[in-house]
Enzyme design. Sequence first.
Site, PDB file in Angstrom:
ATOM      1  N   MET A 188       0.827  -1.209   0.000  1.00 58.04           N
ATOM      2  CA  MET A 188       0.000   0.000   0.000  1.00 58.04           C
ATOM      3  C   MET A 188       0.859   1.256   0.000  1.00 58.04           C
ATOM      4  O   MET A 188       2.014   1.227   0.418  1.00 58.04           O
ATOM      5  CB  MET A 188      -0.931   0.019   1.208  1.00 58.04           C
ATOM      6  CG  MET A 188      -0.205   0.082   2.541  1.00 58.04           C
ATOM      7  SD  MET A 188      -1.292   0.349   3.949  1.00 58.04           S
ATOM      8  CE  MET A 188      -1.697   2.067   3.736  1.00 58.04           C
ATOM      9  N   CYS A 189       0.265   2.348  -0.482  1.00 58.96           N
ATOM     10  CA  CYS A 189       0.902   3.666  -0.428  1.00 58.96           C
ATOM     11  C   CYS A 189      -0.210   4.712  -0.282  1.00 58.96           C
ATOM     12  O   CYS A 189      -1.250   4.419   0.305  1.00 58.96           O
ATOM     13  CB  CYS A 189       1.779   3.910  -1.659  1.00 58.96           C
ATOM     14  SG  CYS A 189       0.878   3.981  -3.213  1.00 58.96           S
ATOM     15  N   HIS A 190      -0.016   5.901  -0.814  1.00 55.57           N
ATOM     16  CA  HIS A 190      -1.016   6.965  -0.668  1.00 55.57           C
ATOM     17  C   HIS A 190      -2.216   6.741  -1.592  1.00 55.57           C
ATOM     18  O   HIS A 190      -3.357   6.739  -1.138  1.00 55.57           O
ATOM     19  CB  HIS A 190      -0.361   8.325  -0.943  1.00 55.57           C
ATOM     20  CG  HIS A 190      -1.208   9.492  -0.568  1.00 55.57           C
ATOM     21  ND1 HIS A 190      -0.875  10.781  -0.878  1.00 55.57           N
ATOM     22  CD2 HIS A 190      -2.389   9.586   0.092  1.00 55.57           C
ATOM     23  CE1 HIS A 190      -1.816  11.608  -0.428  1.00 55.57           C
ATOM     24  NE2 HIS A 190      -2.745  10.906   0.158  1.00 55.57           N
TER      25      HIS A 190
ATOM     26  N   GLY B 262      -1.940   4.273  -4.435  1.00 58.86           N
ATOM     27  CA  GLY B 262      -1.841   2.978  -5.100  1.00 58.86           C
ATOM     28  C   GLY B 262      -0.867   2.913  -6.253  1.00 58.86           C
ATOM     29  O   GLY B 262      -0.717   1.864  -6.868  1.00 58.86           O
TER      30      GLY B 262
ATOM     31  N   ILE C  94      -4.033   4.401   0.992  1.00 59.97           N
ATOM     32  CA  ILE C  94      -4.600   4.832   2.269  1.00 59.97           C
ATOM     33  C   ILE C  94      -5.653   5.918   2.061  1.00 59.97           C
ATOM     34  O   ILE C  94      -6.553   6.076   2.890  1.00 59.97           O
ATOM     35  CB  ILE C  94      -3.507   5.275   3.260  1.00 59.97           C
ATOM     36  CG1 ILE C  94      -4.090   5.318   4.669  1.00 59.97           C
ATOM     37  CG2 ILE C  94      -2.902   6.613   2.859  1.00 59.97           C
ATOM     38  CD1 ILE C  94      -3.113   5.057   5.768  1.00 59.97           C
TER      39      ILE C  94
END
Length: 107
Positions: free
Chosen positions: A65-67, A69, A94
């Site tokens: 995951m990241c901010h 995707g 997220i």
Amino acid sequence: MADLAEISPDELKQRLDRGEHPVIVDVREPWEIAAASIADTINIPMNDVPARLSELDPDRETIVMCHHGVRSAQVAIYLSRNGFERVINLAGGIDAWSDIDPKVPRY
């Protein structure tokens, strides 16, 4: 290479609520994790992943995951090319997780 597998925030939350424990790798930078995070994740900034690959188990299902995707999709592809067969990208990152968990702020 096969298409990148993705999981929606809703699907991931349902799995966590059922007591499942996939490895969740958050590839955002420390300042981003301080702004908003999900409990029980492994935090490895994207650029550190190659040097820290040994910290991850290629036999376990790994959700990245990241901010939003995008970075996590790149890391998921990298992992799949390095022996990880069960890699899934968190669609929307997220930011999308904030829709289902109001305790996680947007930034």
